[in-house]
Motif scaffolding. Structure first.
Motif, PDB file in Angstrom:
ATOM      1  N   ASP A 144     -40.522  37.551  27.902  1.00  8.17           N
ATOM      2  CA  ASP A 144     -39.382  37.975  28.883  1.00  8.17           C
ATOM      3  C   ASP A 144     -39.424  39.319  29.422  1.00  8.17           C
ATOM      4  O   ASP A 144     -39.051  39.390  30.574  1.00  8.17           O
ATOM      5  CB  ASP A 144     -38.288  38.373  27.667  1.00  8.17           C
ATOM      6  CG  ASP A 144     -37.735  36.923  26.963  1.00  8.17           C
ATOM      7  OD1 ASP A 144     -38.209  36.023  27.508  1.00  8.17           O
ATOM      8  OD2 ASP A 144     -37.113  37.177  25.848  1.00  8.17           O
TER       9      ASP A 144
ATOM     10  N   THR B 259     -39.208  39.475  33.463  1.00 10.16           N
ATOM     11  CA  THR B 259     -38.184  40.482  34.179  1.00 10.16           C
ATOM     12  C   THR B 259     -39.041  41.195  35.330  1.00 10.16           C
ATOM     13  O   THR B 259     -38.571  41.526  36.259  1.00 10.16           O
ATOM     14  CB  THR B 259     -37.751  41.430  33.145  1.00 10.16           C
ATOM     15  OG1 THR B 259     -36.913  40.722  32.234  1.00 10.16           O
ATOM     16  CG2 THR B 259     -36.911  42.600  33.993  1.00 10.16           C
TER      17      THR B 259
ATOM     18  N   LYS C 108     -39.725  39.029  38.606  1.00 10.93           N
ATOM     19  CA  LYS C 108     -38.547  38.848  39.276  1.00 10.93           C
ATOM     20  C   LYS C 108     -38.374  40.022  40.053  1.00 10.93           C
ATOM     21  O   LYS C 108     -38.063  40.004  41.358  1.00 10.93           O
ATOM     22  CB  LYS C 108     -37.132  38.885  38.271  1.00 10.93           C
ATOM     23  CG  LYS C 108     -37.063  37.247  37.569  1.00 10.93           C
ATOM     24  CD  LYS C 108     -36.072  37.351  36.821  1.00 10.93           C
ATOM     25  CE  LYS C 108     -35.868  35.966  36.125  1.00 10.93           C
ATOM     26  NZ  LYS C 108     -34.888  35.817  35.052  1.00 10.93           N
TER      27      LYS C 108
ATOM     28  N   ALA D  68     -32.509  40.843  37.583  1.00  8.63           N
ATOM     29  CA  ALA D  68     -33.881  40.942  37.142  1.00  8.63           C
ATOM     30  C   ALA D  68     -33.741  40.690  35.612  1.00  8.63           C
ATOM     31  O   ALA D  68     -32.703  41.195  34.850  1.00  8.63           O
ATOM     32  CB  ALA D  68     -34.568  42.055  37.724  1.00  8.63           C
TER      33      ALA D  68
END
Length: 225
Positions: free
Chosen positions: A64, A68, A71, A225
């Motif tokens: 994860d 992030t 992004k 994000a």
């Protein structure tokens, strides 16, 4: 500058290579960001994000936290691209058509015409869109050329880089059980080190230019994000 940058690529700091594929993201809305009144579509962001995520996932586990970070990198890249292209247009910088065609044909020859055509088809990119990507890259390169100084590397910097390279090499050798070749002599490594340091300095200057553009611009990031 509203076309979808399906093959656009360039370096600003640690910029990624953009190659669009499929889309799909949890963010809502049609606009990912607005740069000085120009919208960057969510579709453009999604396609870049999914393409890079798929590429990275082939070699690392996408956590994860990494997603992030990716992004953020993608939206920053798209914003920075738009900023530089806007400024290049403002300064009336042009990309000669013959140079666009030269790079396009050179790329086709390097890859092979059949593989090149297949790559365009797989990414749903037309030849004109590919040429537009090359044209934008040329505009960006010329803008940086006109707005940065010529990078230089001193002998001391080369020596320091060589000593660091030897230190890193020794640390790696201690951590591996495999036999490693000897560290090249300074004169043998000098040319590669100089090219590396020059590129690092060029990228640093480019990043400084982009940071200044961002400070002077109105940017509204809408993607989460």
């Amino acid at each position: 500058m509203t076309w979808n940058r399906k093959l656009s690529s360039f370096l600003i700091g640690a910029f990624l290579v953009l190659a669009l594929a499929a889309c799909g993201n949890e963010s809502e809305g049609d606009v990912a960001a607005v740069v000085n009144g120009t919208e960057i579509s969510m579709d453009e962001f999604n396609q870049n994000y999914e393409s890079q995520k798929e590429r990275l996932s082939q070699s690392i586990d996408m956590t994860d936290e990494l997603e992030t970070t990716l992004k953020k990198d993608i939206i920053d890249l798209l914003i920075n691209t738009e900023l530089v292209l806007q400024k290049a247009e403002e300064e009336n910088i042009k990309a000669p058509e013959e140079k666009v065609n030269e790079q396009f044909n050179g790329l086709k020859e390097q890859i092979g015409e059949d593989k090149f055509t297949k790559a365009l088809e797989e990414n749903n990119v037309t030849e004109e869109e590919a040429k537009e990507g090359i044209r934008e890259n040329l505009l960006i390169e010329q803008y940086f050329k006109e707005n940065t100084e010529s990078a230089k590397v001193t002998e001391k910097e080369l020596q320091d880089a060589y000593e660091q390279m030897k230190k890193d090499y020794e640390e790696t050798r201690k951590q591996t059980e495999e036999e490693m070749p000897e560290v090249p002599k300074f004169e043998d490594a000098k040319q590669n080190l100089e090219q590396q340091l020059l590129r690092e300095k060029e990228m640093e200057q480019q990043q400084n230019v982009v940071n200044k553009l961002r400070e002077e611009s109105e940017i509204d990031i809408k993607v989460e994000a």
